[in-house]
Design a protein around this motif. Structure first.
Motif, PDB file in Angstrom:
ATOM      1  N   LEU A  40      30.787  40.701 -13.262  1.00 59.75           N
ATOM      2  CA  LEU A  40      31.051  40.402 -14.667  1.00 59.75           C
ATOM      3  C   LEU A  40      32.353  41.062 -15.102  1.00 59.75           C
ATOM      4  CD1 LEU A  40      27.473  41.033 -16.090  1.00 59.75           C
ATOM      5  CD2 LEU A  40      28.532  38.806 -15.691  1.00 59.75           C
ATOM      6  N   SER A  41      33.092  40.366 -15.953  1.00 59.69           N
ATOM      7  CA  SER A  41      34.307  40.948 -16.511  1.00 59.69           C
ATOM      8  C   SER A  41      33.936  42.003 -17.551  1.00 59.69           C
ATOM      9  CB  SER A  41      35.166  39.864 -17.163  1.00 59.69           C
ATOM     10  OG  SER A  41      34.515  39.348 -18.319  1.00 59.69           O
ATOM     11  N   VAL A  42      34.900  42.831 -17.918  1.00 59.12           N
ATOM     12  CA  VAL A  42      34.674  43.835 -18.952  1.00 59.12           C
ATOM     13  C   VAL A  42      34.241  43.162 -20.250  1.00 59.12           C
ATOM     14  CG1 VAL A  42      35.796  45.596 -20.376  1.00 59.12           C
ATOM     15  CG2 VAL A  42      36.282  45.473 -17.931  1.00 59.12           C
ATOM     16  N   SER A  43      34.849  42.038 -20.556  1.00 59.26           N
ATOM     17  CA  SER A  43      34.498  41.303 -21.767  1.00 59.26           C
ATOM     18  C   SER A  43      33.075  40.759 -21.694  1.00 59.26           C
ATOM     19  CB  SER A  43      35.480  40.153 -21.989  1.00 59.26           C
ATOM     20  OG  SER A  43      35.114  39.370 -23.096  1.00 59.26           O
ATOM     21  N   ASP A  44      32.678  40.238 -20.520  1.00 61.93           N
ATOM     22  CA  ASP A  44      31.322  39.716 -20.358  1.00 61.93           C
ATOM     23  C   ASP A  44      30.276  40.825 -20.498  1.00 61.93           C
ATOM     24  OD1 ASP A  44      32.271  37.184 -20.006  1.00 61.93           O
ATOM     25  OD2 ASP A  44      32.044  37.162 -17.820  1.00 61.93           O
ATOM     26  N   ILE A  45      30.559  41.982 -19.921  1.00 60.92           N
ATOM     27  CA  ILE A  45      29.633  43.116 -20.025  1.00 60.92           C
ATOM     28  C   ILE A  45      29.468  43.518 -21.484  1.00 60.92           C
ATOM     29  CG2 ILE A  45      29.309  45.553 -19.445  1.00 60.92           C
ATOM     30  CD1 ILE A  45      30.824  44.908 -16.799  1.00 60.92           C
ATOM     31  N   ALA A  46      30.581  43.597 -22.189  1.00 61.14           N
ATOM     32  CA  ALA A  46      30.516  43.963 -23.609  1.00 61.14           C
ATOM     33  C   ALA A  46      29.751  42.908 -24.409  1.00 61.14           C
ATOM     34  CB  ALA A  46      31.924  44.141 -24.166  1.00 61.14           C
ATOM     35  N   SER A  47      29.953  41.639 -24.086  1.00 61.48           N
ATOM     36  CA  SER A  47      29.240  40.577 -24.799  1.00 61.48           C
ATOM     37  C   SER A  47      27.742  40.643 -24.542  1.00 61.48           C
ATOM     38  CB  SER A  47      29.780  39.205 -24.373  1.00 61.48           C
ATOM     39  OG  SER A  47      31.114  39.030 -24.793  1.00 61.48           O
ATOM     40  N   LEU A  48      27.350  40.891 -23.297  1.00 58.56           N
ATOM     41  CA  LEU A  48      25.927  41.005 -22.993  1.00 58.56           C
ATOM     42  C   LEU A  48      25.321  42.234 -23.670  1.00 58.56           C
ATOM     43  CD1 LEU A  48      25.780  39.951 -19.234  1.00 58.56           C
ATOM     44  CD2 LEU A  48      24.947  38.683 -21.219  1.00 58.56           C
ATOM     45  N   ARG A  49      26.078  43.313 -23.748  1.00 50.77           N
ATOM     46  CA  ARG A  49      25.595  44.489 -24.478  1.00 50.77           C
ATOM     47  C   ARG A  49      25.358  44.141 -25.948  1.00 50.77           C
ATOM     48  NH1 ARG A  49      25.551  49.663 -22.833  1.00 50.77           N
ATOM     49  NH2 ARG A  49      26.405  50.207 -20.786  1.00 50.77           N
ATOM     50  N   GLY A  50      26.302  43.417 -26.521  1.00 50.05           N
ATOM     51  CA  GLY A  50      26.144  43.016 -27.914  1.00 50.05           C
ATOM     52  C   GLY A  50      24.940  42.133 -28.126  1.00 50.05           C
ATOM     53  N   LEU A  51      24.713  41.178 -27.212  1.00 46.00           N
ATOM     54  CA  LEU A  51      23.542  40.311 -27.314  1.00 46.00           C
ATOM     55  C   LEU A  51      22.251  41.104 -27.129  1.00 46.00           C
ATOM     56  CD1 LEU A  51      24.765  37.186 -25.306  1.00 46.00           C
ATOM     57  CD2 LEU A  51      24.359  37.319 -27.774  1.00 46.00           C
ATOM     58  N   LEU A  52      22.273  42.101 -26.234  1.00 47.88           N
ATOM     59  CA  LEU A  52      21.090  42.918 -26.025  1.00 47.88           C
ATOM     60  C   LEU A  52      20.753  43.716 -27.283  1.00 47.88           C
ATOM     61  CD1 LEU A  52      19.055  43.716 -23.759  1.00 47.88           C
ATOM     62  CD2 LEU A  52      20.511  45.714 -23.346  1.00 47.88           C
ATOM     63  N   LEU A  53      21.761  44.265 -27.935  1.00 45.54           N
ATOM     64  CA  LEU A  53      21.519  44.996 -29.177  1.00 45.54           C
ATOM     65  C   LEU A  53      20.946  44.079 -30.255  1.00 45.54           C
ATOM     66  CD1 LEU A  53      24.715  47.235 -29.435  1.00 45.54           C
ATOM     67  CD2 LEU A  53      22.449  47.888 -28.620  1.00 45.54           C
ATOM     68  N   GLN A  54      21.377  42.842 -30.261  1.00 40.47           N
ATOM     69  CA  GLN A  54      20.936  41.899 -31.284  1.00 40.47           C
ATOM     70  C   GLN A  54      19.527  41.370 -31.013  1.00 40.47           C
ATOM     71  OE1 GLN A  54      23.592  38.573 -31.762  1.00 40.47           O
ATOM     72  NE2 GLN A  54      22.354  37.604 -33.350  1.00 40.47           N
ATOM     73  N   HIS A  55      19.222  41.061 -29.743  1.00 33.87           N
ATOM     74  CA  HIS A  55      17.971  40.356 -29.414  1.00 33.87           C
ATOM     75  C   HIS A  55      16.938  41.214 -28.686  1.00 33.87           C
ATOM     76  CE1 HIS A  55      19.694  36.599 -30.784  1.00 33.87           C
ATOM     77  NE2 HIS A  55      20.759  36.808 -30.030  1.00 33.87           N
ATOM     78  N   GLN A  56      17.322  42.374 -28.184  1.00 37.62           N
ATOM     79  CA  GLN A  56      16.430  43.361 -27.562  1.00 37.62           C
ATOM     80  C   GLN A  56      15.960  42.993 -26.159  1.00 37.62           C
ATOM     81  OE1 GLN A  56      13.408  44.765 -30.310  1.00 37.62           O
ATOM     82  NE2 GLN A  56      14.877  44.953 -31.985  1.00 37.62           N
ATOM     83  N   VAL A  57      15.783  41.705 -25.866  1.00 33.26           N
ATOM     84  CA  VAL A  57      15.507  41.279 -24.495  1.00 33.26           C
ATOM     85  C   VAL A  57      16.177  39.926 -24.285  1.00 33.26           C
ATOM     86  CG1 VAL A  57      13.245  40.340 -25.170  1.00 33.26           C
ATOM     87  CG2 VAL A  57      13.744  40.753 -22.763  1.00 33.26           C
ATOM     88  N   LEU A  58      16.872  39.806 -23.141  1.00 32.24           N
ATOM     89  CA  LEU A  58      17.604  38.589 -22.795  1.00 32.24           C
ATOM     90  C   LEU A  58      17.011  37.977 -21.532  1.00 32.24           C
ATOM     91  CD1 LEU A  58      21.274  39.936 -23.200  1.00 32.24           C
ATOM     92  CD2 LEU A  58      19.856  38.795 -24.952  1.00 32.24           C
TER      93      LEU A  58
END
Length: 300
Positions: A40-58
């Motif tokens: 994963l790119s740095v941007s992708d990792i950050a985006s997944l972190r953001g989605l995890l904070l928002q949705h709690q489980v992906l």
């Protein structure tokens, strides 16, 4: 406000790049368009972190990911935990094997948060389905933040100042993990290196500042500094409260599925409704920080 802007920036980018579908009002989202076997790119990792904070489980469907790629995916989000009890994938000691044909997994068939018997419970975990029963074997996740928000204000005030003990032996008792002399010796070593720890009853998320209920049936044994009967009654109430379906979502596994959850503010329950069929899952667990409560200052 800065945190909210940071999170929205990355979730907005993710929404443009991937398809994100919410699964319930409080918890869960399916993310399409991510190939987890690739770096994963740095941007992708950050985006997944953001989605995890928002949705709690992906959740991610149709993934072909080897145990080594699974480990590397976890490493993109932090250092990895090695579980003291469960067997691991050969040559990938960070990947634990949850196999009903090899292990007694009663500790998974109740509401729990992983490894809260540690001073620094995991930040998150990534679960990969390896072998599934034809029927059954779903996993449920519960939002600790939604459960906290639904409490009355007087109860919130009361709980905000309490702590509780979390004990390794509650889910891993000698009666189940000490059947032979060698097992008893190993169990004693693990117990002595994982003595009961004290955590806040209400945890403050270190990134979002949200409050969540942080006691669980898997490891919490008592609330500190109150009468034993009061502790038992209060824990029974909190366990029932967390079990309310309003705070849940349920995932029916398919081959190729991957789940990634925020272990700091969620609980999960692996339904044991498929015996004598076999179910095999691999889990990578990402190290976390020391929990702090509303009355505490975070340990940096």
């Amino acid at each position: 406000m800065a945190l909210a802007v940071y999170q929205n920036n990355f979730t907005d980018k993710a929404a443009q790049k991937w398809q994100v579908k919410r699964l319930s009002s409080h918890i869960g989202a399916v993310v399409k368009g991510v190939e987890l076997h690739k770096p994963l790119s740095v941007s992708d990792i950050a985006s997944l972190r953001g989605l995890l904070l928002q949705h709690q489980v992906l959740f991610f469907r149709d993934q072909e990911i080897t145990p080594r790629q699974h480990r590397d995916l976890g490493l993109a989000f932090g250092s990895l935990h090695r579980h003291p009890v469960y067997p691991t994938v050969p040559d990938v000691p960070e990947a634990i094997v949850l196999d009903t044909a090899q292990n007694d997994l009663k500790d998974n068939a109740l509401w729990h948060t992983d490894v809260t018997f540690s001073e620094t419970p995991p930040m998150g975990a990534i679960l990969v389905a390896r072998h599934l029963p034809e029927i059954g074997g779903d996993t449920l996740w519960a939002s600790g933040t939604a459960a906290y928000d639904a409490l009355s204000e007087p109860m919130k005030v009361h709980l905000d100042n309490l702590t509780a003990l979390h004990d390794f032996t509650r889910s891993f008792p000698l009666s189940r993990f000490g059947r032979t002399e060698e097992e008893r010796r190993r169990w004693a070593e693990i117990r002595n290196s994982h003595l009961p720890v004290e955590h806040p009853v209400i945890r403050v998320h270190p990134e979002t500042g949200q409050k969540a209920i942080f006691v669980n049936e898997g490891f919490t044994t008592e609330i500190c500094d109150i009468d034993a009967e009061e502790s038992a009654a209060l824990l029974a109430f909190l366990f029932r409260h967390m079990a309310r379906p309003e705070f849940h979502m349920r995932w029916s596994w398919r081959a190729g599925d991957v789940a990634f959850w925020d272990n700091r503010i969620t609980q999960h329950y692996a339904t044991d409704d498929y015996r004598p069929s076999r179910r095999i899952m691999h889990r990578i667990t990402i190290l976390g920080d020391k929990p702090f409560g509303p009355a505490d200052k975070p340990v940096l």
